[in-house]
Design a protein around this motif. Structure first.
Motif, PDB file in Angstrom:
ATOM      1  N   GLN A   1     -28.642  75.062   3.753  1.00 60.82           N
ATOM      2  CA  GLN A   1     -29.724  75.098   2.766  1.00 60.82           C
ATOM      3  C   GLN A   1     -29.863  76.482   2.155  1.00 60.82           C
ATOM      4  O   GLN A   1     -30.312  76.633   1.020  1.00 60.82           O
ATOM      5  N   ALA A   2     -29.470  77.522   2.898  1.00 58.96           N
ATOM      6  CA  ALA A   2     -29.535  78.897   2.389  1.00 58.96           C
ATOM      7  C   ALA A   2     -28.410  79.202   1.413  1.00 58.96           C
ATOM      8  O   ALA A   2     -28.435  80.230   0.725  1.00 58.96           O
ATOM      9  N   GLY A   3     -27.395  78.331   1.350  1.00 60.33           N
ATOM     10  CA  GLY A   3     -26.326  78.517   0.397  1.00 60.33           C
ATOM     11  C   GLY A   3     -25.125  79.281   0.914  1.00 60.33           C
ATOM     12  O   GLY A   3     -24.319  79.797   0.124  1.00 60.33           O
ATOM     13  N   PHE A   4     -24.970  79.351   2.244  1.00 59.83           N
ATOM     14  CA  PHE A   4     -23.859  80.099   2.824  1.00 59.83           C
ATOM     15  C   PHE A   4     -22.682  79.214   3.245  1.00 59.83           C
ATOM     16  O   PHE A   4     -21.736  79.714   3.847  1.00 59.83           O
TER      17      PHE A   4
ATOM     18  N   GLN B   1     -32.303  71.261  -3.457  1.00 55.52           N
ATOM     19  CA  GLN B   1     -32.982  72.538  -3.221  1.00 55.52           C
ATOM     20  C   GLN B   1     -32.109  73.567  -2.505  1.00 55.52           C
ATOM     21  O   GLN B   1     -32.615  74.573  -2.018  1.00 55.52           O
ATOM     22  N   VAL B   2     -30.794  73.322  -2.461  1.00 53.79           N
ATOM     23  CA  VAL B   2     -29.900  74.273  -1.809  1.00 53.79           C
ATOM     24  C   VAL B   2     -29.918  75.604  -2.564  1.00 53.79           C
ATOM     25  O   VAL B   2     -29.808  75.641  -3.791  1.00 53.79           O
ATOM     26  N   MET B   3     -30.077  76.712  -1.829  1.00 57.84           N
ATOM     27  CA  MET B   3     -30.089  78.038  -2.422  1.00 57.84           C
ATOM     28  C   MET B   3     -28.660  78.534  -2.649  1.00 57.84           C
ATOM     29  O   MET B   3     -27.700  77.868  -2.274  1.00 57.84           O
ATOM     30  N   GLN B   4     -28.543  79.712  -3.245  1.00 50.75           N
ATOM     31  CA  GLN B   4     -27.242  80.314  -3.498  1.00 50.75           C
ATOM     32  C   GLN B   4     -27.158  81.672  -2.799  1.00 50.75           C
ATOM     33  O   GLN B   4     -28.187  82.320  -2.546  1.00 50.75           O
ATOM     34  N   ARG B   5     -25.952  82.110  -2.510  1.00 52.57           N
ATOM     35  CA  ARG B   5     -25.768  83.374  -1.798  1.00 52.57           C
ATOM     36  C   ARG B   5     -26.398  84.549  -2.551  1.00 52.57           C
ATOM     37  O   ARG B   5     -26.930  85.473  -1.940  1.00 52.57           O
ATOM     38  N   HIS B   6     -26.371  84.496  -3.887  1.00 51.92           N
ATOM     39  CA  HIS B   6     -26.914  85.633  -4.651  1.00 51.92           C
ATOM     40  C   HIS B   6     -28.436  85.750  -4.531  1.00 51.92           C
ATOM     41  O   HIS B   6     -29.014  86.748  -4.985  1.00 51.92           O
ATOM     42  N   HIS B   7     -29.089  84.756  -3.953  1.00 50.51           N
ATOM     43  CA  HIS B   7     -30.536  84.860  -3.724  1.00 50.51           C
ATOM     44  C   HIS B   7     -30.861  85.817  -2.583  1.00 50.51           C
ATOM     45  O   HIS B   7     -32.018  86.216  -2.425  1.00 50.51           O
TER      46      HIS B   7
END
Length: 430
Positions: free
Chosen positions: A224-227, A255-261
């Motif tokens: 979910q954090a995008g990693f 709602q999956v985040m991306q690493r750049h967040h």
């Protein structure tokens, strides 16, 4: 000159009351100052004033000049018909209620000690971060200590109200509230915002269903954090499979985040968000009913043990997915665990104290802070330069509160230190 100064003077009656009379020449006796009222309407309510031979029960309105009554359009506002005394610095004109009856006016211009006004204006115009810096050495230590204790209590009560509001917004779920605060806490200084975002993107009820499977908790958090967008080794392959299944099952993809967040810049690998996520996963997988555990625990060492849970074997040897580490870090460090006590446990205790109206939880929060050390920061160093020394986390938190709510907004009139400075050697000349 500000009206706040005249509010302060009236509330504490710091003016010469000899031969007190209205601008019209009638004798005045203040029997009750009234209660300060910050909402719309007169400044002080339920005052009791004797003017001549008549006792008047009503409100007191305060202005710099009497003509401010007209400028603020009180003459057309029926809420001000209850005013029985108009207290002003300068009585430059008579004022009327909406029915054209006159309001007695008390002028204070020649009744306040000049030195008191001068000290107030000096504090208001001070250019430094701490307005009273030049006066600080003249204030008794007991006054400073009492004000710090008051500021700490106010800070905890404010945090308690904020946490209670979170609890209400969470459908009266303390475990969810603890989960959100824990996620925010693991963001520490530089990644609080993305960790808070993750707590919203990954529902607590989903995590709770898989708490007994550590690898699934890791898959949920990292996915979910995008990693998990790139497969780099066997571990990530396994995690991608787990997350693909779980994200489909619980409809998490949107709602999956991306690493750049996430922030990795100017940070040691041990503090990378990936490492913090592995530590968060270990805590979540090790403690069901975490909120209850945090409420029941009483000593610092036990709290530290709750947070210093060994991470999975993979994360003991890696600082990022696919990137191995020479240094083995089995669990979160002691200082980080204490930071979580300060920023997660203490607000939760304060929140539950606010909710339950049981001050024992607030006292427990203070006791914890008094047993912990906390690094000085830019704000606490301002007071240290004046000779004050923070010995515990309680001292640090008190200094943060004093600066935020009193020194930065130059709210000296409501501060015991500022109050002492303004009164020193001045009341005797009235």
């Amino acid at each position: 000159m500000r009206e706040a100064f005249l509010h302060y003077i009236w509330q504490h009656q710091y003016f010469d009351k000899s031969n007190l009379e209205t601008a019209e020449g009638e004798p005045i006796q203040v029997l009750r100052t009234g209660f300060y009222h910050s909402d719309a309407g007169p400044d002080f309510k339920e005052a009791l004033i004797r003017i001549g031979e008549v006792e008047w029960s009503g409100s007191v309105e305060i202005h710099i000049r009497a003509s401010d009554w007209q400028r603020h359009r009180h003459q057309t506002d029926e809420k001000y018909n209850q005013v029985v005394l108009h207290v002003v610095w300068e009585a430059d004109e008579a004022v009327l209620r909406t029915d054209n009856t006159s309001i007695p006016t008390l002028e204070l211009k020649n009744r306040i000690a000049p030195a008191m006004l001068q000290k107030y204006e000096t504090l208001q115009l001070a250019g430094g971060a701490i307005p009273c810096a030049s006066f600080w050495p003249t204030v008794p230590d007991i006054t400073k200590t009492m004000m710090m204790e008051r500021a700490l209590t106010e800070r905890l009560e404010l945090k308690g109200a904020e946490v209670t509001a979170m609890y209400r917004n969470n459908g009266n779920d303390w475990e969810l509230t603890a989960y959100q605060l824990l996620c925010k806490g693991f963001g520490f200084k530089l990644n609080q915002e993305p960790f808070e975002r993750l707590a919203k993107a990954l529902p607590w009820q989903v995590v709770r269903r898989h708490q007994q499977q550590g690898m699934q908790v890791e898959a949920l958090l990292f996915g979910q954090a995008g990693f998990l967008n790139e497969v780099k080794d066997e571990y990530s392959q396994q995690q991608v499979r787990e997350f693909s299944f779980l994200s489909y099952k619980y409809s998490l993809k949107a709602q999956v985040m991306q690493r750049h967040h996430w922030n990795f810049l100017r940070m040691r690998p041990a503090n990378f968000p990936t490492v913090r996520l592995s530590q968060l996963a270990a805590v979540l997988a090790s403690h069901q009913h975490l909120f209850a555990r945090l409420m029941e625990t009483s000593d610092v060492k036990t709290y530290e043990a709750l947070f210093r849970v060994p991470v999975s074997a993979y994360w003991q040897e890696h600082y990022d997915i696919g990137k191995s580490s020479k240094a083995v870090q089995e669990a979160i460090g002691k200082s980080s665990a204490q930071n979580l006590i300060i920023n997660v446990v203490v607000p939760l205790l304060a929140g539950y104290a606010h909710y339950s109206q049981e001050r024992t939880y607030l006292e427990k929060a203070v006791a914890l802070l008094e047993k912990l050390k906390e690094d000085s920061n830019r704000t606490t160093r301002l007071y240290e330069e004046l000779g004050w020394k923070a010995r515990t986390a309680a001292d640090n938190q008190a200094a943060l509160a004093l600066y935020k709510h009193y020194c930065a907004p130059v709210n000296c009139l409501q501060c015991a230190v500022g109050n002492k400075i303004i009164k020193q050697n001045n009341l005797s000349v009235l």
